[in-house]
Design an enzyme around this catalytic site. Sequence first.
Site, PDB file in Angstrom:
ATOM      1  CG  ASP A   1      -1.892  -1.160   1.159  1.00  0.00           C
ATOM      2  OD1 ASP A   1      -2.357  -1.481   0.056  1.00  0.00           O
ATOM      3  OD2 ASP A   1      -2.161  -1.764   2.221  1.00  0.00           O
TER       4      ASP A   1
ATOM      5  NE  ARG B   1      -6.675  22.469  26.534  1.00  0.00           N
ATOM      6  CZ  ARG B   1      -7.886  23.008  26.473  1.00  0.00           C
ATOM      7  NH1 ARG B   1      -8.950  22.228  26.398  1.00  0.00           N
ATOM      8  NH2 ARG B   1      -8.032  24.315  26.489  1.00  0.00           N
TER       9      ARG B   1
ATOM     10  CE  LYS C   1      -9.359  -3.285  11.350  1.00  0.00           C
ATOM     11  NZ  LYS C   1      -8.554  -3.892  12.418  1.00  0.00           N
ATOM     12  CB  SER C   2      -3.769   1.643  14.157  1.00  0.00           C
ATOM     13  OG  SER C   2      -3.378   0.983  12.999  1.00  0.00           O
TER      14      SER C   2
HETATM   15  P1  NAP Z   1       3.491   1.716   6.679  1.00  0.00           P
HETATM   16  O1  NAP Z   1       4.012   1.997   8.043  1.00  0.00           O
HETATM   17  O2  NAP Z   1       4.097   0.587   5.925  1.00  0.00           O
HETATM   18  O3  NAP Z   1       1.890   1.458   6.754  1.00  0.00           O
HETATM   19  C1  NAP Z   1       1.311   0.856   7.849  1.00  0.00           C
HETATM   20  C2  NAP Z   1       0.413  -0.299   7.405  1.00  0.00           C
HETATM   21  O4  NAP Z   1      -0.808   0.257   6.858  1.00  0.00           O
HETATM   22  C3  NAP Z   1       1.013  -1.181   6.308  1.00  0.00           C
HETATM   23  O5  NAP Z   1       0.750  -2.528   6.647  1.00  0.00           O
HETATM   24  C4  NAP Z   1       0.246  -0.752   5.061  1.00  0.00           C
HETATM   25  O6  NAP Z   1       0.156  -1.785   4.096  1.00  0.00           O
HETATM   26  C5  NAP Z   1      -1.115  -0.468   5.675  1.00  0.00           C
HETATM   27  N1  NAP Z   1      -2.027   0.381   4.888  1.00  0.00           N
HETATM   28  C6  NAP Z   1      -1.774   1.517   4.171  1.00  0.00           C
HETATM   29  N2  NAP Z   1      -2.914   1.997   3.619  1.00  0.00           N
HETATM   30  C7  NAP Z   1      -3.909   1.151   3.995  1.00  0.00           C
HETATM   31  C8  NAP Z   1      -5.320   1.127   3.776  1.00  0.00           C
HETATM   32  N3  NAP Z   1      -5.953   2.075   3.052  1.00  0.00           N
HETATM   33  N4  NAP Z   1      -6.044   0.118   4.367  1.00  0.00           N
HETATM   34  C9  NAP Z   1      -5.447  -0.820   5.110  1.00  0.00           C
HETATM   35  N5  NAP Z   1      -4.114  -0.845   5.373  1.00  0.00           N
HETATM   36  C10 NAP Z   1      -3.362   0.128   4.820  1.00  0.00           C
HETATM   37  O7  NAP Z   1       3.545   3.071   5.881  1.00  0.00           O
HETATM   38  P2  NAP Z   1       3.258   3.297   4.354  1.00  0.00           P
HETATM   39  O8  NAP Z   1       3.276   1.936   3.680  1.00  0.00           O
HETATM   40  O9  NAP Z   1       4.095   4.399   3.895  1.00  0.00           O
HETATM   41  O10 NAP Z   1       1.731   3.817   4.347  1.00  0.00           O
HETATM   42  C11 NAP Z   1       1.381   5.101   4.807  1.00  0.00           C
HETATM   43  C12 NAP Z   1       0.146   4.905   5.629  1.00  0.00           C
HETATM   44  O11 NAP Z   1       0.536   4.247   6.820  1.00  0.00           O
HETATM   45  C13 NAP Z   1      -0.548   6.159   6.099  1.00  0.00           C
HETATM   46  O12 NAP Z   1      -1.466   6.635   5.153  1.00  0.00           O
HETATM   47  C14 NAP Z   1      -1.218   5.687   7.388  1.00  0.00           C
HETATM   48  O13 NAP Z   1      -2.573   5.313   7.165  1.00  0.00           O
HETATM   49  C15 NAP Z   1      -0.474   4.423   7.769  1.00  0.00           C
HETATM   50  N6  NAP Z   1       0.082   4.584   9.107  1.00  0.00           N
HETATM   51  C16 NAP Z   1      -0.405   3.776  10.070  1.00  0.00           C
HETATM   52  C17 NAP Z   1       0.017   3.932  11.375  1.00  0.00           C
HETATM   53  C18 NAP Z   1      -0.573   3.028  12.397  1.00  0.00           C
HETATM   54  O14 NAP Z   1      -1.401   2.186  12.042  1.00  0.00           O
HETATM   55  N7  NAP Z   1      -0.208   3.182  13.660  1.00  0.00           N
HETATM   56  C19 NAP Z   1       0.940   4.906  11.718  1.00  0.00           C
HETATM   57  C20 NAP Z   1       1.419   5.731  10.699  1.00  0.00           C
HETATM   58  C21 NAP Z   1       0.981   5.551   9.384  1.00  0.00           C
HETATM   59  P3  NAP Z   1       1.468  -2.276   3.262  1.00  0.00           P
HETATM   60  O15 NAP Z   1       2.187  -3.194   4.212  1.00  0.00           O
HETATM   61  O16 NAP Z   1       0.882  -3.016   2.101  1.00  0.00           O
HETATM   62  O17 NAP Z   1       2.271  -1.046   2.903  1.00  0.00           O
END
Ligand code: NAP
Length: 257
Positions: free
Chosen positions: A45, A143, A160-161
């Site tokens: 993703d 806040r 979701k997280s």
């Molecule tokens: P990443 O740290 O690899 O992404 C975190 C996880 O989110 C990965 O497993 C990614 O899938 C999955 N993901 C991304 N978009 C998704 C969606 N629309 N539905 C379900 N899962 C999804 O970072 P990245 O690959 O650069 O992606 C950026 C995204 O990471 C941001 O848009 C944000 O949503 C997400 N993120 C999540 C957290 C958290 O959950 N705590 C924190 C920061 C950012 P893949 O393994 O296929 O890449």
Amino acid sequence: MIMKFAIFSKSGHEDLVKQLSNKLIDKSFINDENNPDIVFSIGGDGTFLRAVHKYIDILDHLKFVGINKGSLGFLYDFAIDDFDNLLSDLVKGNYLVKELPLIKGEINDNKTIYALNEIRIENPFHTLTSDVFINEDKLETFRGNGLVVASSLGSSAYNKSLGGALIDNDLCALELTEIASINNNVYRSLGSSFVIEGKKSISFKGNLNECVVGFDCLTSNDNLKEIVISYSDKKVRVIYSKDHSYVKRIRKSFVLC
Ligand code: NAP
Ligand code: MN
């Protein structure tokens, strides 16, 4: 019909990219990295999000197809082993195109950012304090650590997280979700996610100059005073298989182990 293609992949897949490129050229596709008709995103993703941001200015004449390689690949319908079948379906026009709308954030009235998943503000130094508005109506003074506004598509990512609900991707909505809100006898915010209708906007206002603005895989530091988040008129057109279903996708990514 001759189609110009680009392949966008995460690093380490150079041999695979060459191999796929040759298969496409064999089928009369032409490689054009700058002005393609179709972009193949190989990876997960994160790779897909980066590909979308690379072509953000020419989205209206592009189609994306995601091929999962070693990641969650929530946004992907195809795996690398399906490539030959995918190619023959592409040539025959045997596929579904879904339009995924991007949200936008208008920062301090002078800059616009776009995101497929979410726009978020986070203060890594101190408690973030922000007034939150839905359209013109004040909801609260928040806040905590941060605030996330997810699109329906992004509801399954960071949102979701944080305990936010999934939103069926056939429904156009925005979801406001808190990151570690402070709730006590002095400070009070909603304390749960809030799903609002997709035509409305969510704004954050206040002394936000320490905040980092995150949008998908990108961030920006803008001496933030105000950000207004709503759906934009940009859309990403994605090629899915004909039996694509949101519920199947959720089951595959989050339920089955
Ligand atoms: P990443 O740290 O690899 O992404 C975190 C996880 O989110 C990965 O497993 C990614 O899938 C999955 N993901 C991304 N978009 C998704 C969606 N629309 N539905 C379900 N899962 C999804 O970072 P990245 O690959 O650069 O992606 C950026 C995204 O990471 C941001 O848009 C944000 O949503 C997400 N993120 C999540 C957290 C958290 O959950 N705590 C924190 C920061 C950012 P893949 O393994 O296929 O890449
Ligand atoms: Mn990733």
